[in-house]
Design an enzyme around this catalytic site. Structure first.
Site, PDB file in Angstrom:
ATOM      1  N   GLU A 266       2.100  -8.361  -4.995  1.00 32.74           N
ATOM      2  CA  GLU A 266       1.098  -7.296  -5.073  1.00 32.74           C
ATOM      3  C   GLU A 266       1.319  -6.436  -6.312  1.00 32.74           C
ATOM      4  O   GLU A 266       0.394  -6.121  -7.061  1.00 32.74           O
ATOM      5  CB  GLU A 266       1.151  -6.417  -3.824  1.00 32.74           C
TER       6      GLU A 266
ATOM      7  N   GLY B 236       0.789  -1.237   0.000  1.00 34.51           N
ATOM      8  CA  GLY B 236       0.000   0.000   0.000  1.00 34.51           C
ATOM      9  C   GLY B 236       0.813   1.274   0.000  1.00 34.51           C
ATOM     10  O   GLY B 236       0.310   2.336   0.371  1.00 34.51           O
ATOM     11  N   GLU B 237       2.082   1.191  -0.460  1.00 38.98           N
ATOM     12  CA  GLU B 237       2.913   2.398  -0.432  1.00 38.98           C
ATOM     13  C   GLU B 237       2.347   3.503  -1.318  1.00 38.98           C
ATOM     14  O   GLU B 237       2.436   4.680  -0.994  1.00 38.98           O
ATOM     15  CB  GLU B 237       4.352   2.085  -0.859  1.00 38.98           C
TER      16      GLU B 237
END
Length: 318
Positions: A141, A107-108
């Site tokens: 991801e 989720g950066e």
């Protein structure tokens, strides 16, 4: 509002997150899509009844140093930040506790957009993962969303192999890729660093880059890359350009070899004449290469053979 069906690369992140109990249920994150903005990417989380969410100050959270994606598009980040301003950060990011801070696992991009949007706090889910597991999840991801450029993807595989001691087939299995795909990706890291940067900057595609691998000279690789970019060449045009370059190089090499051979023959002829003057008989030098060969001395009678032998022995005695 549209809900995407579950997809991804192979087993994806689900394969890296172990089940916890029989009460486990699988939920999908909701995607709000607009013509010019995608508020949040799909991330499938396995939870026990309900995920434990926390609110953390955004300054307490730091990026993962092993994050495979190094380049974040500023325009899409700005679009996402505007969506966050309007709707908030709909889904929490995944973090793990470090000594004095929390490190992002997944989720950066949302974290960066939230900072741009001016949020002081964001929702998070804290997970306990090793560095190896965090790296695997980050790679999967990004690969599921196809966000990594070819060089970042190759660097991620290299990190899995070097930092965690995996073999190529093991790294491939972790990210649900074939070994061939991983091997071909890693080959891109043999390119000149300037060419790699051109791929990162979207000046060249992965197809262009793989074509340039046929050129061994780093400067020539870079010059060819610039030529391809300046002329907006397709991959097929680049392949023809490289083939023509290699053909011309081969012709030039053959010409140089012939010229070198001609020069050496002249030198050998001069040496033959010098030896003939010393020995008094015809001498021929036969070379296999620049370092090896044989010397042939002719004689026409036994007396002449003995004379030549006596001459050689006299040189040895001196």
């Amino acid at each position: 509002m549209a809900v995407r069906k579950k997809g991804g690369l192979g087993k994806g992140i689900d394969a890296l997150i172990s089940p916890v109990s029989n009460k486990e249920v699988e939920t999908e994150k909701v995607i709000i899509e607009k013509p010019v903005e995608k508020i949040v990417e799909k991330v499938v989380e396995k939870i026990v009844e309900k995920p434990i969410e926390l609110k953390l100050k955004i300054d307490e959270i730091e990026p993962n140093r092993l994050q495979p994606r190094k380049k974040f598009d500023e325009d899409t980040l700005q679009e996402l930040s505007e969506s966050i301003k309007q709707f908030g950060l709909i889904h929490p990011i995944i973090v793990k506790k470090k000594d004095t801070y929390y490190e992002i696992i997944a989720g950066e991009r949302r974290w960066r957009a939230a900072r741009i949007a001016g949020l002081d706090e964001i929702p998070v889910i804290v997970k306990e993962y090793t560095d190896k597991e965090s790296m695997e999840i980050a790679i999967v991801e990004n690969l599921q969303r196809e966000d990594l450029n070819p060089i970042e993807e190759a660097q991620a595989y290299r990190c899995l192999i070097d930092e965690f001691g995996l073999k190529q087939d093991e790294a491939a299995q972790k990210v649900s890729k074939s070994r061939t795909a991983v091997t071909n990706a890693l080959r891109l890291l043999k390119l000149d660093e300037r060419v790699q940067q051109m791929v990162i900057d979207d000046m060249l595609s992965g197809g262009h880059a793989r074509t340039l691998l046929a050129i061994e000279d780093k400067d020539e690789q870079y010059n060819m890359g610039i030529l391809v970019f300046d002329n907006k060449m397709s991959v097929r045009e680049t392949e023809k350009l490289v083939r023509d370059y290699l053909k011309k190089k081969e012709i030039k090499k053959e010409k140089e070899i012939k010229e070198d051979y001609s020069q050496m023959q002249t030198i050998y002829h001069q040496l033959e004449e010098r030896m003939k003057n010393v020995i008094g008989s015809k001498v021929a030098i036969h070379s296999r290469n620049y370092k090896k060969g044989k010397i042939e001395i002719e004689y026409y009678s036994n007396d002449e053979l003995e004379r030549i032998i006596d001459l050689i022995e006299s040189v040895k005695q001196v």
